[in-house]
Design an enzyme around this catalytic site. Sequence first.
Site, PDB file in Angstrom:
ATOM      1  N   HIS A  87     -11.880  15.030-118.421  1.00 48.89           N
ATOM      2  CA  HIS A  87     -10.701  14.260-118.041  1.00 48.89           C
ATOM      3  C   HIS A  87      -9.922  13.807-119.265  1.00 48.89           C
ATOM      4  O   HIS A  87     -10.509  13.471-120.285  1.00 48.89           O
ATOM      5  CB  HIS A  87     -11.051  13.089-117.115  1.00 48.89           C
ATOM      6  CG  HIS A  87     -11.974  12.054-117.684  1.00 48.89           C
ATOM      7  ND1 HIS A  87     -11.523  10.873-118.234  1.00 48.89           N
ATOM      8  CD2 HIS A  87     -13.325  12.000-117.769  1.00 48.89           C
ATOM      9  CE1 HIS A  87     -12.551  10.137-118.619  1.00 48.89           C
ATOM     10  NE2 HIS A  87     -13.665  10.798-118.350  1.00 48.89           N
ATOM     11  N   ASP A  89      -7.504  11.422-118.883  1.00 50.47           N
ATOM     12  CA  ASP A  89      -7.054  10.041-118.683  1.00 50.47           C
ATOM     13  C   ASP A  89      -8.056   9.079-119.297  1.00 50.47           C
ATOM     14  O   ASP A  89      -9.212   9.438-119.548  1.00 50.47           O
ATOM     15  CB  ASP A  89      -6.853   9.726-117.187  1.00 50.47           C
ATOM     16  CG  ASP A  89      -8.150   9.763-116.382  1.00 50.47           C
ATOM     17  OD1 ASP A  89      -8.993  10.645-116.654  1.00 50.47           O
ATOM     18  OD2 ASP A  89      -8.336   8.905-115.497  1.00 50.47           O
ATOM     19  N   ASP A 120     -14.630   8.839-124.299  1.00 48.18           N
ATOM     20  CA  ASP A 120     -14.524   8.958-122.826  1.00 48.18           C
ATOM     21  C   ASP A 120     -13.078   9.211-122.457  1.00 48.18           C
ATOM     22  O   ASP A 120     -12.346   8.290-122.148  1.00 48.18           O
ATOM     23  CB  ASP A 120     -15.073   7.669-122.204  1.00 48.18           C
ATOM     24  CG  ASP A 120     -15.100   7.692-120.687  1.00 48.18           C
ATOM     25  OD1 ASP A 120     -14.864   8.752-120.099  1.00 48.18           O
ATOM     26  OD2 ASP A 120     -15.349   6.627-120.083  1.00 48.18           O
ATOM     27  N   GLU A 154      -9.823  10.643-113.436  1.00 46.85           N
ATOM     28  CA  GLU A 154     -11.258  10.357-113.353  1.00 46.85           C
ATOM     29  C   GLU A 154     -11.515   8.867-113.385  1.00 46.85           C
ATOM     30  O   GLU A 154     -12.362   8.356-112.646  1.00 46.85           O
ATOM     31  CB  GLU A 154     -12.002  11.046-114.513  1.00 46.85           C
ATOM     32  CG  GLU A 154     -13.499  11.164-114.295  1.00 46.85           C
ATOM     33  CD  GLU A 154     -14.299   9.962-114.762  1.00 46.85           C
ATOM     34  OE1 GLU A 154     -15.498   9.902-114.461  1.00 46.85           O
ATOM     35  OE2 GLU A 154     -13.745   9.062-115.426  1.00 46.85           O
ATOM     36  N   GLU A 155     -10.779   8.185-114.229  1.00 46.73           N
ATOM     37  CA  GLU A 155     -11.037   6.750-114.397  1.00 46.73           C
ATOM     38  C   GLU A 155     -10.538   5.924-113.209  1.00 46.73           C
ATOM     39  O   GLU A 155     -10.747   4.724-113.168  1.00 46.73           O
ATOM     40  CB  GLU A 155     -10.444   6.237-115.719  1.00 46.73           C
ATOM     41  CG  GLU A 155     -11.005   6.909-116.972  1.00 46.73           C
ATOM     42  CD  GLU A 155     -12.480   6.616-117.246  1.00 46.73           C
ATOM     43  OE1 GLU A 155     -13.150   5.990-116.398  1.00 46.73           O
ATOM     44  OE2 GLU A 155     -12.962   7.030-118.317  1.00 46.73           O
ATOM     45  N   HIS A 214      -5.502 -30.102-101.494  1.00 47.18           N
ATOM     46  CA  HIS A 214      -5.995 -31.204-102.307  1.00 47.18           C
ATOM     47  C   HIS A 214      -7.452 -31.424-101.911  1.00 47.18           C
ATOM     48  O   HIS A 214      -7.751 -31.634-100.726  1.00 47.18           O
ATOM     49  CB  HIS A 214      -5.148 -32.451-102.011  1.00 47.18           C
ATOM     50  CG  HIS A 214      -5.429 -33.570-102.957  1.00 47.18           C
ATOM     51  ND1 HIS A 214      -6.624 -34.242-102.980  1.00 47.18           N
ATOM     52  CD2 HIS A 214      -4.650 -34.146-103.912  1.00 47.18           C
ATOM     53  CE1 HIS A 214      -6.585 -35.180-103.907  1.00 47.18           C
ATOM     54  NE2 HIS A 214      -5.380 -35.134-104.501  1.00 47.18           N
ATOM     55  N   THR A 316      -8.119 -30.764-109.078  1.00 45.48           N
ATOM     56  CA  THR A 316      -8.910 -30.983-107.872  1.00 45.48           C
ATOM     57  C   THR A 316      -8.281 -30.230-106.708  1.00 45.48           C
ATOM     58  O   THR A 316      -7.336 -30.715-106.083  1.00 45.48           O
ATOM     59  CB  THR A 316      -8.980 -32.489-107.566  1.00 45.48           C
ATOM     60  OG1 THR A 316      -7.671 -33.041-107.738  1.00 45.48           O
ATOM     61  CG2 THR A 316      -9.946 -33.196-108.505  1.00 45.48           C
ATOM     62  N   HIS A 428     -14.905   2.150-122.093  1.00 44.72           N
ATOM     63  CA  HIS A 428     -14.370   1.152-121.155  1.00 44.72           C
ATOM     64  C   HIS A 428     -14.246  -0.231-121.793  1.00 44.72           C
ATOM     65  O   HIS A 428     -13.946  -1.208-121.107  1.00 44.72           O
ATOM     66  CB  HIS A 428     -15.229   1.029-119.880  1.00 44.72           C
ATOM     67  CG  HIS A 428     -15.271   2.274-119.047  1.00 44.72           C
ATOM     68  ND1 HIS A 428     -15.529   2.257-117.695  1.00 44.72           N
ATOM     69  CD2 HIS A 428     -15.071   3.570-119.362  1.00 44.72           C
ATOM     70  CE1 HIS A 428     -15.510   3.495-117.219  1.00 44.72           C
ATOM     71  NE2 HIS A 428     -15.233   4.310-118.230  1.00 44.72           N
TER      72      HIS A 428
END
Length: 457
Positions: A87, A89, A120, A154-155, A214, A316, A428
Amino acid sequence: MDPKVINFIEQNKDRFVEELKSFLRIPSVSTDPQHKRDVRKCAEYAASELKRIGMQHVQVCETAGHPIVYAAWLGTPGRPTALLYGHYDVQPIDPIELWHSPPFEPEIRNGEIYARGAADDKGQVFMHFKSLEAHLRNTGKLPVNFKILIEGEEECGSPNLDQFIREHREMLQADVVVISDTPMFARGVPSICYGLRGLVYFQIDLVGTSSDLHSGSFGGTVANPAFVLCRLLGNMKNEEGRVTIPGFYDDVRPLTERERREYASLPFDAERYRKELGAPQLWGEMGYSPLEQIWARPTFEINGILGGFTGEGAKTVIPAKTMAKVSMRLVPDQDPDKIARLFEDHVRKVCPPSVELRITRMHGGKAWLAPIDHPAMKAAGRAYEKGFGKKPVFVREGGSIPVVSTFTELLNVPCVLIGIGLPDENAHAPNEKLDLGNFHGGILSTAYLYEELANVA
Ligand code: BES
Ligand code: ZN
């Protein structure tokens, strides 16, 4: 092998690296719509390189997504045909601030080239381009008929690849598939991968209320979707590291005593592994070693969680909704569709009615396990030994390349995975890199591999 081929590979070492840099400079991030044009540019670059080195029938094939690059050289009728899959990509680059050099400006430091896609998979794809060039330039031919299929998705789970393969079965027919998209077992340990895990990926969305609330005014009266999500995900594994989805392990092929002995005999140091990962302690399914856990046991993982207030200071609030991306790595003989069903049924059952649940299935694929005594595997072993001067080890991997089982099933051909990445390649992740010694050794090895395949495939 013809000494001219070997000399050519030696003499053009530096040029090969310079050319690899041009390939790596194209930001072919397939998941990012902003890079759509770059992805196409990258396909066109690969196609023009293939033409330049003497491949024929070069095409940039349209799909519903990013294009597929095809090429062939069929000049030796009667000989076997190899199909190279890879690949072009790459993964996204974030978090960008953690890169020591820009991801699309390749830089060499300590004999390693740093760039997104270096390992990769652009570097490993390009290594094949160079071994093909070495044969074609110096002998005018290749030892086997050769087809090339390089995809650009592929990715993101190869959403259009299976259909393309189904529709072009004839064009892609081969005797063996060659793939270089895996890391070696360790630095200096050439490895042939004979097993991959499968994958099922999901997004879970939980909606509690129509707006954030809230937490003082409303807290205690409605379910907090972040709370529900934590409980839901927290219960997916028990204290022994086992996935709690009913039926999850039903079809898992148990490790044989022989496999356990073989894995245990590999040079793997769990303490060193722990240190390299920077983990305070290793944690996994009880009763299995780390290699067994990665290679032969399924797992459930949370890939990301979103929800509520995470900015500076305190707020909160009860978040209106939360989201998680989760995935399961599968082993033989787990069926991704069945596991997906079990997962969905389970989540629907345990999720309380106090929140609205949405489950979206994403990509995935089957696990793969091949016999290591297949002649094509043995050929790869010999090629590797010649290229690296060292006998390779046979290993499995925890990652997934879903198309491998598609090839095995649709084209009924064996796949040989001869990868030259490294465990610390940062695929990655920030600072992805490829060892240039491995790049060079890989060019030699694959040049030998094509010759070896001529006699066995
Ligand atoms: N090169 C990897 C596959 C891989 C990784 C094999 C580690 C062996 C060890 C490939 O590019 C990849 O990342 N695959 C994805 C598949 C997914 C997107 C369907 C993976 O494993 O997550
Ligand atoms: Zn990848």
